[in-house]
Design an enzyme around this catalytic site. Structure first.
Site, PDB file in Angstrom:
ATOM      1  N   CYS A   1       0.839  -1.189   0.000  1.00  0.00           N
ATOM      2  CA  CYS A   1       0.000   0.000   0.000  1.00  0.00           C
ATOM      3  C   CYS A   1       0.881   1.248   0.000  1.00  0.00           C
ATOM      4  O   CYS A   1       2.040   1.202   0.385  1.00  0.00           O
ATOM      5  CB  CYS A   1      -0.923   0.077   1.196  1.00  0.00           C
ATOM      6  SG  CYS A   1      -1.911  -1.387   1.466  1.00  0.00           S
TER       7      CYS A   1
ATOM      8  N   GLY B   1       0.568  -1.802   6.510  1.00  0.00           N
ATOM      9  CA  GLY B   1       0.973  -2.811   7.479  1.00  0.00           C
ATOM     10  C   GLY B   1      -0.205  -3.665   7.879  1.00  0.00           C
ATOM     11  O   GLY B   1      -1.236  -3.682   7.213  1.00  0.00           O
TER      12      GLY B   1
ATOM     13  N   GLU C   1      14.285 -17.178 -13.027  1.00  0.00           N
ATOM     14  CA  GLU C   1      13.889 -15.785 -13.229  1.00  0.00           C
ATOM     15  C   GLU C   1      13.000 -15.651 -14.474  1.00  0.00           C
ATOM     16  O   GLU C   1      12.016 -14.916 -14.467  1.00  0.00           O
ATOM     17  CB  GLU C   1      15.163 -14.918 -13.337  1.00  0.00           C
ATOM     18  CG  GLU C   1      14.954 -13.449 -13.547  1.00  0.00           C
ATOM     19  CD  GLU C   1      14.137 -12.755 -12.457  1.00  0.00           C
ATOM     20  OE1 GLU C   1      13.841 -13.356 -11.420  1.00  0.00           O
ATOM     21  OE2 GLU C   1      13.765 -11.587 -12.691  1.00  0.00           O
TER      22      GLU C   1
HETATM   23  O1  M6R Z   1      12.474  -5.104  -3.567  1.00  0.00           O
HETATM   24  P1  M6R Z   1      12.949  -6.509  -3.458  1.00  0.00           P
HETATM   25  O2  M6R Z   1      14.079  -6.816  -4.346  1.00  0.00           O
HETATM   26  O3  M6R Z   1      13.242  -6.911  -2.031  1.00  0.00           O
HETATM   27  O4  M6R Z   1      11.708  -7.380  -3.935  1.00  0.00           O
HETATM   28  C1  M6R Z   1      11.697  -8.769  -3.837  1.00  0.00           C
HETATM   29  C2  M6R Z   1      10.577  -9.362  -4.653  1.00  0.00           C
HETATM   30  O5  M6R Z   1       9.338  -8.962  -4.163  1.00  0.00           O
HETATM   31  C3  M6R Z   1      10.671  -8.957  -6.141  1.00  0.00           C
HETATM   32  O6  M6R Z   1      11.905  -9.278  -6.679  1.00  0.00           O
HETATM   33  C4  M6R Z   1       9.559  -9.662  -6.942  1.00  0.00           C
HETATM   34  O7  M6R Z   1       9.768 -11.028  -6.976  1.00  0.00           O
HETATM   35  C5  M6R Z   1       9.494  -9.076  -8.348  1.00  0.00           C
HETATM   36  N1  M6R Z   1       8.153  -8.660  -8.642  1.00  0.00           N
HETATM   37  C6  M6R Z   1       9.848 -10.038  -9.404  1.00  0.00           C
HETATM   38  O8  M6R Z   1       9.794  -9.459 -10.668  1.00  0.00           O
END
Ligand code: M6R
Length: 621
Positions: A2, A103, A494
């Site tokens: 959010c 949250g 990926e």
């Molecule tokens: O911001 P972050 O790198 O911690 O995010 C982790 C995952 O939420 C993020 O990589 C998510 O898997 C992506 N949407 C993938 O494309």
């Protein structure tokens, strides 16, 4: 998840809040709402809409809304469906207290029961709705206390994580902010007659005139803003110091720059992202690196023998590549860990021996942040590999390196992934140069990293039309397998994640050797496989696995090295990439898979920047 926006000043609040919401939209976009206090007419305007922000804008566009104080929210549903009733802001029984929240209030059910017994009326299912009612009740019980004091008292009743902004008709020129875990920032100008509040540092680039100073709220603090004053205390009323956040990115990054989607722009800007992330960090003379963010604790970092690389989603896939690099070249025991799982495992950890590296584009991912807190409590040295400057994980780690690639706006991570791997290569050099990584390996790392931006620039333009056509040819299939071995197993993971998350097509990734242990049973002429098959140390094995798929009539799209004459005789389609040093090949090999997912989503009529059910920054556990 959010997004929260707030504004106090002397300008019309509506356009500022709406523009601000656009900058936090990637955090959730299944409903939106705002409340604006118009003190001149002694009224609070209140609008909410389910669905995209556009729906709220359509409602508001024809209306002239006075008022210079307001709060706004874009939601990613956790409790209750995305509906108008569940959209924020939420109000008390008399519509005087308005609240936006990020949250989860874990004990909301119990608190709601008490409030209903006390006569409060609820309209939705969200945990947030209890907050204005709790505050209303506290004010009723303590009529001489001000809003801020009453807010302080209810904070101790709420368990969980939150960032809250409260607007109260009884304190019309102020906004009250509270934070426990979920991030919240605010900015002001030197005269302090205008304040902008956001759950994301990116918002402040939109309004440099109100963002002369940007401040992150420390955890467990309460802030009162307004009347030219800023009061920051902890939950016990002890004054606290603000945390200044450097603003060193430019708004230019937050534009699509002629591309139809942010995702396309971010795929195509990978050469620049890599140049930016590598710039000034490699020292060719010694075939090594200098990483400013690690200098202060260099000795302690280099004394560690075991490293945990921790992240979620794409960042976890990058950490797998990192694990292979560290093991092979930095002479270190390395473990790639999914943050949401790692937190709950009971592992023997040794502060003298172990090191943790947290990988996160946003620097706000709740599962990753949870691990930072956990490991800091166990005195493990925590480093960050983060993109967002000033984000919570970056601040909590204190030590680490930034990706320096500008904001990534598309929900599907692209340039962050390739830059994470480039940085993991730099970190491998950092450790390797002080251990026994050979000069020839170090030189290969440096030369490959230096040449990658140009190679990608050339390749991406050749691949683009081919992959667009490939997506058209394969758009009828509803299942895909992605296979790769060793360094390109994470690339396959990926690739499958990209396809799933933006085109909603079922895709699975396997290490190619594992395929015959089960997944091969799925293969038919209706189940295509993407096979990552560079001419590397595992090439011969991959060729055998590819033949096994073809023997079961499975269509194969192979990604292979230019000049390969064998793959073409087996696969149905081949995309050719220039030869590349094997350990760094995931950087190049992930790009065709990003493009394929992008074109599939577009062909199916989906917006790849805002895939359903997701948000860019996952701030719930
Ligand atoms: O911001 P972050 O790198 O911690 O995010 C982790 C995952 O939420 C993020 O990589 C998510 O898997 C992506 N949407 C993938 O494309």
């Amino acid at each position: 998840m959010c997004g929260i926006i707030g504004y106090i000043g002397n300008r019309e609040a509506k356009p500022i809040l709406l523009r601000g919401l656009e900058s936090v939209l990637y955090r959730g976009y299944d409903s939106a709402g705002l409340s604006i206090r118009d003190e001149k007419n002694k009224t609070t305007h209140y609008y909410r809409s389910p669905g995209k922000l556009e729906n709220l804008k359509k409602k508001l566009d024809p209306l002239s809304i006075g008022g210079t104080v307001g709060i706004a929210h874009t939601r990613w549903a956790t409790h209750g469906i995305p509906s108008e009733e569940n959209a924020h802001p939420h109000r008390d029984c008399h519509g005087k207290i308005h609240v936006v929240h990020n949250g989860v209030i874990e004990n909301h059910a119990e608190l709601k029961k008490q409030l209903i017994a006390e006569g409060h009326r609820f309209f939705g299912q969200t945990d947030t709705e209890i907050i204005p009612h709790l505050l209303e009740e506290e004010k009723k019980q303590n009529p001489t206390m001000n809003t801020r004091e009453c807010l302080r008292r209810i904070l101790s009743k709420m368990e969980g994580a939150f960032a809250i902004v409260v607007m109260d008709a009884d304190g019309p020129d102020s906004l009250f902010l509270a934070r426990k875990e979920s991030p919240l920032l605010f900015s002001y100008n030197n005269e302090q007659n205008e304040f902008l509040i956001s759950s994301d540092p990116g918002t402040f680039y939109l309004y440099p005139d109100i963002a002369q100073k940007v401040v992150a709220m420390p955890p467990e603090t309460l802030v009162a803003l307004g009347g030219g004053k800023i009061e920051i205390t902890d939950f016990e009323s002890k004054p606290q110091s603000p945390i200044s956040v450097p603003m060193n990115e430019t708004e230019e990054f937050a534009q699509k720059q002629g591309f139809p989607h942010f995702m396309a722009k971010e795929i195509f800007e990978q050469p620049k992202a890599l140049r930016d992330t590598l710039s000034g960090r490699m020292i060719s003379d010694i075939a090594g690196v200098k990483l400013g963010g690690l200098e202060q604790q260099k000795e302690s970092i280099l004394s560690k023998e075991k490293i945990f690389l921790i992240g979620c989603g794409t960042s976890f896939h990058a950490s797998l590549v990192g694990k292979f690099l560290f093991e092979e070249f930095a002479d270190m025991e390395a473990h790639a860990e999914i943050a949401s799982l790692f937190r709950y495992r009971k592992l023997p950890l040794h502060p003298k021996r172990d090191l943790a590296l947290f990988i996160s584009q946003s620097g706000e991912t709740a599962d990753t942040l949870g691990c930072v807190t956990e490991l800091k409590n166990k005195n493990i040295l925590c480093l960050g590999l983060i993109n967002r400057v000033g984000s919570t994980i970056a601040r909590e780690c204190g030590v680490g390196i930034y990706q320096r690639i500008g904001p990534e706006i598309g929900v599907a991570s692209t340039k962050a992934f390739t830059a994470q791997i480039a940085n993991l290569a730099l970190l491998t050099l950092f450790f390797g140069q002080s251990k026994n990584m050979s000069l020839s390996d170090r030189t290969l790392f440096i030369n490959t990293l230096n040449s990658l931006p140009d190679i990608i620039e050339k390749t991406i333009n050749i691949l683009d039309p081919q992959i667009k056509k490939l997506a058209e040819d394969y758009s009828k299939f509803t299942n895909f397998l992605f296979l790769g071995r060793k360094y390109n197993y994470p690339t396959a993971m990926e690739g499958a994640l990209k396809l799933k998350e933006i085109s909603y097509i079922h895709a699975e990734a396997y290490e190619s050797g594992e395929m015959k242990h089960g997944p091969l049973a799925m293969i038919t002429d209706q189940f295509p496989t993407f096979f990552l098959c560079p001419n590397d140390s595992v090439y011969a094995k991959n060729i055998s696995n590819m033949q096994e798929i073809k023997a079961r009539s499975g269509p194969v799209v192979a990604i292979a090295t230019v000049g390969d004459t064998q793959v073409d005789t087996i696969a149905d389609q081949v995309l050719y990439l220039p030869p590349i040093y094997e350990p760094l090949s995931p950087i190049l090999y992930s790009i065709p898979l990003q493009l394929f997912a992008y074109y599939m989503a577009v062909l199916k009529g989906y917006n790849p920047d805002l895939p359903r059910n997701l948000a860019k920054s996952v701030t719930v556990q």
